[in-house]
Design an enzyme around this catalytic site. Structure first.
Site, PDB file in Angstrom:
ATOM      1  N   SER A 431      26.242  17.694  68.556  1.00  0.00           N
ATOM      2  CA  SER A 431      25.879  18.659  69.602  1.00  0.00           C
ATOM      3  C   SER A 431      26.280  18.162  70.977  1.00  0.00           C
ATOM      4  O   SER A 431      26.446  18.959  71.898  1.00  0.00           O
ATOM      5  CB  SER A 431      24.372  18.874  69.644  1.00  0.00           C
ATOM      6  OG  SER A 431      23.846  19.055  68.391  1.00  0.00           O
ATOM      7  N   HIS A 452      30.226  23.126  65.289  1.00  0.00           N
ATOM      8  CA  HIS A 452      28.849  23.028  65.765  1.00  0.00           C
ATOM      9  C   HIS A 452      28.021  24.185  65.208  1.00  0.00           C
ATOM     10  O   HIS A 452      28.121  25.319  65.679  1.00  0.00           O
ATOM     11  CB  HIS A 452      28.833  23.013  67.303  1.00  0.00           C
ATOM     12  CG  HIS A 452      27.477  22.777  67.872  1.00  0.00           C
ATOM     13  ND1 HIS A 452      26.985  23.462  68.948  1.00  0.00           N
ATOM     14  CD2 HIS A 452      26.489  21.936  67.495  1.00  0.00           C
ATOM     15  CE1 HIS A 452      25.763  23.038  69.209  1.00  0.00           C
ATOM     16  NE2 HIS A 452      25.451  22.114  68.345  1.00  0.00           N
ATOM     17  N   GLU A 464      30.230  27.358  66.657  1.00  0.00           N
ATOM     18  CA  GLU A 464      31.197  26.978  67.687  1.00  0.00           C
ATOM     19  C   GLU A 464      32.198  26.021  67.056  1.00  0.00           C
ATOM     20  O   GLU A 464      31.796  25.001  66.481  1.00  0.00           O
ATOM     21  CB  GLU A 464      30.495  26.256  68.850  1.00  0.00           C
ATOM     22  CG  GLU A 464      29.650  27.147  69.730  1.00  0.00           C
ATOM     23  CD  GLU A 464      28.982  26.375  70.878  1.00  0.00           C
ATOM     24  OE1 GLU A 464      28.921  26.911  71.985  1.00  0.00           O
ATOM     25  OE2 GLU A 464      28.508  25.238  70.662  1.00  0.00           O
ATOM     26  N   ASN A 502      24.974  25.327  74.521  1.00  0.00           N
ATOM     27  CA  ASN A 502      24.037  24.399  75.151  1.00  0.00           C
ATOM     28  C   ASN A 502      24.299  24.271  76.647  1.00  0.00           C
ATOM     29  O   ASN A 502      23.392  23.983  77.421  1.00  0.00           O
ATOM     30  CB  ASN A 502      24.101  23.027  74.479  1.00  0.00           C
ATOM     31  CG  ASN A 502      23.440  23.064  73.112  1.00  0.00           C
ATOM     32  OD1 ASN A 502      22.663  23.968  72.815  1.00  0.00           O
ATOM     33  ND2 ASN A 502      23.757  22.103  72.270  1.00  0.00           N
TER      34      ASN A 502
END
Ligand code: NAD
Length: 711
Positions: A431, A452, A464, A502
Site C-alpha cells: 500500500s 493494490h 489499482e 490513499n
C-alpha cells in the site's frame, strides 16, 4: 440485417433476438420497430397460434433498454414521449390475443424483464448466467415500460418493491420461487419446454398461479388498501434510510407502483412515464450513467496507451504471504478466475489458515448458490500451499502480500524470481512502498508491477495497478486483464506515494482528525460525511482500516509531500495508547462481541478534547470536502491517474465517494473550478497553507475550463 430471426414450426412462431454487431441484446429503436411489425404480422396470421421469444446470444436474453438512447434525451417532453412509445409496444405484446412465452437464458434485465413480464408465460434456465432484475434505479431512473405495474400484480407489492427499489437481480431459482418466472428448466431443454407450453397455451390451457401475497399476513399486506399503505410507508422509510434523500429514483418508483395499484394500470403507466422523464434528464441519473459508462469503458481498456500487446494468459498464480490480504486474493482468484493458486508462507500453520480463509470464500459462494457443489469441489482442489517455492516453476503471475517491510519484500522477490519462469509477472500488493523500490531487488524490473487490492478483497470492486516507468507494457496489460477476470474495475495509476485512493483519502482523514481535536464529536463528524453521501464517515473508516495501517500510510505521505499531509497528532496518540480500530475492539467507537456500539468517550480524554459546540458544522464539512477535492486535482495534475474518468471511478469504487456526485473531479466541475478556487483560497486564509488551491484548479478557474472538457 434484422435483429429477429423467426422460424415457424407447428403453429408456433419462434422469434430469436440476436442484435447484430453487439455482444448482448438490448432494446434499441430498430428492435422496437421490428417487434412492432412482427406483432402486426402475428396478430393477423392465422397460422401463428402462439409465439416463443428466445435469444440468439450465448449469455443474455435481453440486457435492457439502450442506454445510449436515453442519455441523448435532452428534454422532459422528449423523454416522456420515448417512454410512452415503449409502453405502447409492450402493451401490444401483452394484448396480442395469442399466447407469448418468454424462453429466458442469460441476463434478463430492465426493459428485457419488462418485456418478459408482458408475456403470457416465462420459462427460465437454471444456469448461473440466468439472472432477472429491474436495475433501473441504479442508473437513477425507474422501470418505465410497465415494470412498476406488472411486477407487483404478478408477485405482490412487497416482493416487487424489494426488487424494484434496490435494483437487485435474482438467480433463476429464486425468481422461480418468487413467481417472477413460471418454470425453471435445464438449458438443454429450454426451447422444447417453451414450445410445448406455448402449444398447450394455444390449446386453451391456463397456468394456475398462486395469488400474490400468500398466507394471512401476505393477504393483509399485499391485497388490502390498508396493508398496502403500511407496506409503502415501510418501504419509503427504508429508502430514505438508505439514500438519505440523495437518490430520487427509488422514491419515484415507489410512487409509480403505489399509483398504479390505487388507480389502475393505465394511470400507473402515465405516472411511470412522467417520473422517468424528470429523472432521466436530472443530474443524479446523468452522473450515475457517466460512472456506468466509465466503468464499461474501463472494461475494454488494456491499461496502456498506444498499441497494446496481448496479455499473458494466466493459469497458475502463486501468492506469497497467506495472511489477511494474500488469502483473500487467492480465494477470489480461484472463485472468479478458476486459476490454480499456490500459497507460500513462512510456516505451515499460516499456510493452513490462509487456505481455510480462501476456501471460506468458495463456501460463501456455494451458500449463495453462485456456484454448484460440483464447481465448489473442483475449485477447492485448485488451492494448495507450502513453505517452500514448490509449484512456482509453473507460475504465470506471482502476487506478493507479505508484511509491509521493504526488506522482507526484497527477500521474497529475490527468491521468487529465482523460482519462476523468466516471463512470469511479479506483482506486489504493497500500500505504501513505491513499486520501483520493490523492483530493485529483481533482475527483471520490467516484469514487476503493483496490484493494490482493497480490503475486504471479495467485496471491494476496485484494483489499482501501479506501473513504474520501467514496467513493460505486456506486464501492465497482463495485470489489468487478470484483475478484470477477478471481477475488479481496474485503474492504472502512477507509482507515486499513496497511489490514487490513499492519496486523496489522506488529507480528508487528516482533516477529520483535526476537527476531532478541535471539539467536533465523533458521531457528529461521521454523520456529516454520511449526509454528504459517503457510506460511512471518516472515523468509522479509520476504525475499519486500522489506525496502525492508516498511520503508516499517513507517515509515508507526509514524508513525500511535507506539512500539507501532516496527520493530526491526536490520532497518533490514540494509536500509541493501543487503539487500532475494530480489529482490537478499541477505536473511535466501542466494540462488544464484534458489534459496534456508540462512540468511545475515552477518546476525548486521550485527545484532551471535549465535544463542544464551537466548531461550525458548515465549515467542518467544507474543510473535509475541499481537502479531498484539492488533493484529487493535485494528483491528477501529477498524472497519478490517466484521466479524470479513472480518478472518479477510483474514488467511487475505492472509497465510496458519493456516486450521485459523479466522483470528486466531476463534483469539482459541477461546483465550478472558479468557485472551488475561491473557496480554497478562503480556507487557506483561515486554516493554513494545506488548503492552497491546486495549480490545475487555478488554471481551469482562469480559463473557464473543466476537468471533463465535453460534458
Ligand atoms: P498480514 O500480516 O495479515 O499478512 C502477511 C503474511 O505474510 C503473514 O501471513 C506472514 O506470515 C507472511 N510472510 C511474512 N514474511 C514472509 C515471507 N518471507 N514469505 C512468505 N510469507 C511471509 O498482512 P496483510 O494485511 O495481509 O498485508 C499484506 C500486504 O498487503 C502489505 O504489503 C500491505 O501493505 C498490503 N495491503 C494491506 C491492506 C489491508 O487492508 N490490510 C490493504 C491493501 C494492501
Amino acid at each position: 440485417m434484422p435483429a429477429f430471426r423467426v422460424d415457424a414450426r407447428d403453429g408456433l412462431a419462434l422469434a430469436r433476438l440476436d442484435l447484430p454487431g453487439e455482444s448482448v441484446n438490448k432494446i434499441t429503436r430498430s428492435v422496437r420497430d421490428e417487434l412492432d411489425a412482427l406483432l402486426t404480422e402475428w396478430a393477423s396470421d392465422s397460422r401463428v397460434r402462439a409465439v416463443v421469444l428466445l435469444s440468439g446470444k450465448p449469455d443474455t436474453f435481453i440486457a435492457g433498454a439502450d442506454i445510449d438512447e436515453f442519455v441523448r434525451l435532452s428534454s422532459v417532453a422528449e423523454a416522456r414521449e420515448l417512454v410512452r412509445q415503449g409502453q405502447a409496444l409492450i402493451n401490444r405484446l401483452a394484448d396480442l390475443g395469442k399466447p407469448v412465452v418468454a424462453a429466458i437464458h442469460g441476463a434478463c434485465l430492465g426493459g428485457g424483464l419488462e418485456a418478459a413480464l408482458a408475456c403470457t408465460y416465462r420459462v427460465a434456465t437454471d444456469h448461473p448466467k440466468t439472472v432477472l432484475g429491474l436495475p433501473e434505479v441504479q442508473l437513477g431512473i425507474l422501470p418505465a415500460a410497465g415494470g412498476c405495474q406488472r411486477l407487483p400484480r404478478l408477485i405482490g407489492a412487497r416482493a416487487a418493491l424489494d426488487m424494484i427499489l434496490t435494483g437487485k437481480t435474482l438467480p433463476a431459482s429464486r425468481a422461480g420461487k418468487a413467481g417472477v418466472v413460471d418454470e425453471v428448466v435445464h438449458p438443454a431443454i429450454l426451447e422444447t419446454a417453451a414450445s410445448s407450453v406455448a402449444a398447450r397455451l394455444a390449446d386453451g390451457w391456463r397456468p394456475r398461479r398462486r395469488a400474490a401475497g400468500r398466507g394471512i399476513a401476505g393477504f393483509l399486506m399485499d391485497r388490502t388498501p390498508l396493508g398496502r399503505r403500511a407496506v409503502f410507508a415501510l418501504a419509503r422509510r427504508g429508502v430514505l434510510r438508505q439514500t438519505r434523500g440523495h437518490y430520487p429514483a427509488p422514491l419515484a418508483a415507489l410512487r409509480a407502483v403505489a399509483h398504479g395499484l390505487a388507480y389502475g394500470v393505465e394511470a400507473g403507466l402515465e405516472m411511470e412515464a412522467a417520473l422517468f422523464a424528470e429523472l432521466a434528464v436530472g443530474d443524479v441519473s446523468r452522473n450515475l450513467v457517466r460512472i456506468f459508462f466509465a466503468t464499461s469503458a474501463l472494461k475494454k481498456d488494456p491499461g496502456v496507451t498506444g498499441q497494446a500487446p496481448p496479455p499473458r494468459p494466466v493459469r497458475n498464480v502463486a501468492i506469497i504471504g497467506a495472511g489477511f490480504m494474500g488469502a483473500a486474493i487467492g480465494g477470489v482468484a480461484v472463485a472468479q478466475a478458476g486459476v490454480d493458486v499456490r500459497f507460500r508462507d513462512t510456516d505451515l500453520a499460516r499456510v493452513g489458515q490462509g487456505l481455510a480463509t480462501a476456501r471460506s470464500i468458495l463456501d460463501e459462494r456455494l451458500k449463495r448458490r453462485r456456484i454448484t457443489k460440483f464447481e465448489h469441489r473442483r475449485l477447492t482442489a485448485l488451492l494448495s500451499g507450502g513453505t517452500g517455492f514448490e509449484g512456482f516453476g509453473r507460475a504465470d503471475l506471482v502476487i506478493e502480500a507479505v508484511f509491509e517491510d521493504l526488506k522482507v519484500k526484497h527477500e521474497v522477490f529475490r527468491a521468487a524470481e529465482a523460482a519462476v519462469p523468466d516471463d512470469c509477472v511479479l506483482a506486489s500488493n504493497t500500500s505504501t512502498i513505491p513499486i520501483a523500490r520493490v523492483a530493485e531487488a529483481t533482475r527483471r524490473p520490467e516484469r514487476v508491477i503493483g496490484m493494490h487490492f482493497f480490503s475486504p478483497v471479495q467485496r471491494m470492486p476496485l484494483l489499482e495497478v501501479i506501473a513504474p516507468d520501467r514496467t513493460a507494457p505486456e506486464t501492465t496489460v497482463t495485470a489489468v486483464a487478470f484483475g478484470r477476470r477477478l471481477g475488479k474495475t481496474v485503474i492504472v495509476v502512477r507509482d507515486r506515494p499513496g497511489f490514487w485512493v490513499n492519496r486523496i483519502l489522506a488529507p480528508y482523514l487528516n482533516e477529520a482528525g483535526r476537527l476531532l481535536e478541535e471539539g467536533l464529536g465523533i458521531e457528529a463528524l461521521d454523520a456529516m460525511m454520511v449526509t454528504f453521501g459517503f457510506p460511512v464517515g471518516p472515523l468509522t473508516l479509520l476504525d475499519e482500516v486500522g489506525l496502525d495501517v492508516a498511520a503508516k500510510s499517513a507517515e509515508v505521505l507526509q514524508q513525500a509531500f511535507g506539512d500539507r499531509m501532516a496527520p493530526a497528532k491526536g490520532v497518533h496518540r490514540l494509536r500509541e495508547a493501543g487503539r487500532l480500530g475494530r480489529k482490537n475492539g478499541l477505536g473511535f467507537y466501542q466494540y462488544r462481541n464484534g458489534k459496534r456500539r456508540g462512540a468511545d468517550r475515552r477518546v476525548y480524554d486521550l485527545l484532551g478534547a471535549a465535544p463542544r459546540a464551537a466548531v461550525a458544522p458548515d465549515e467542518a464539512l467544507a474543510r473535509m470536502v475541499y481537502a479531498m477535492l484539492n488533493e484529487a486535482a493535485l494528483a491528477l495534475d501529477e498524472g497519478v491517474v490517466r484521466s479524470a474518468r479513472d480518478g472518479d471511478v477510483g474514488a467511487v469504487f475505492g472509497i465510496g465517494y458519493p456516486a450521485f456526485r459523479g466522483g470528486p473531479l466531476r463534483y469539482l466541475d459541477s461546483l465550478g473550478p472558479a468557485r472551488v478556487a475561491a473557496e480554497l483560497q478562503r480556507l487557506e486564509r483561515a486554516w493554513g497553507e494545506r488548503f492552497r488551491p491546486a495549480p490545475l484548479v487555478l488554471r481551469l478557474a482562469e480559463t473557464g475550463g473543466r476537468f471533463y472538457a465535453n460534458a
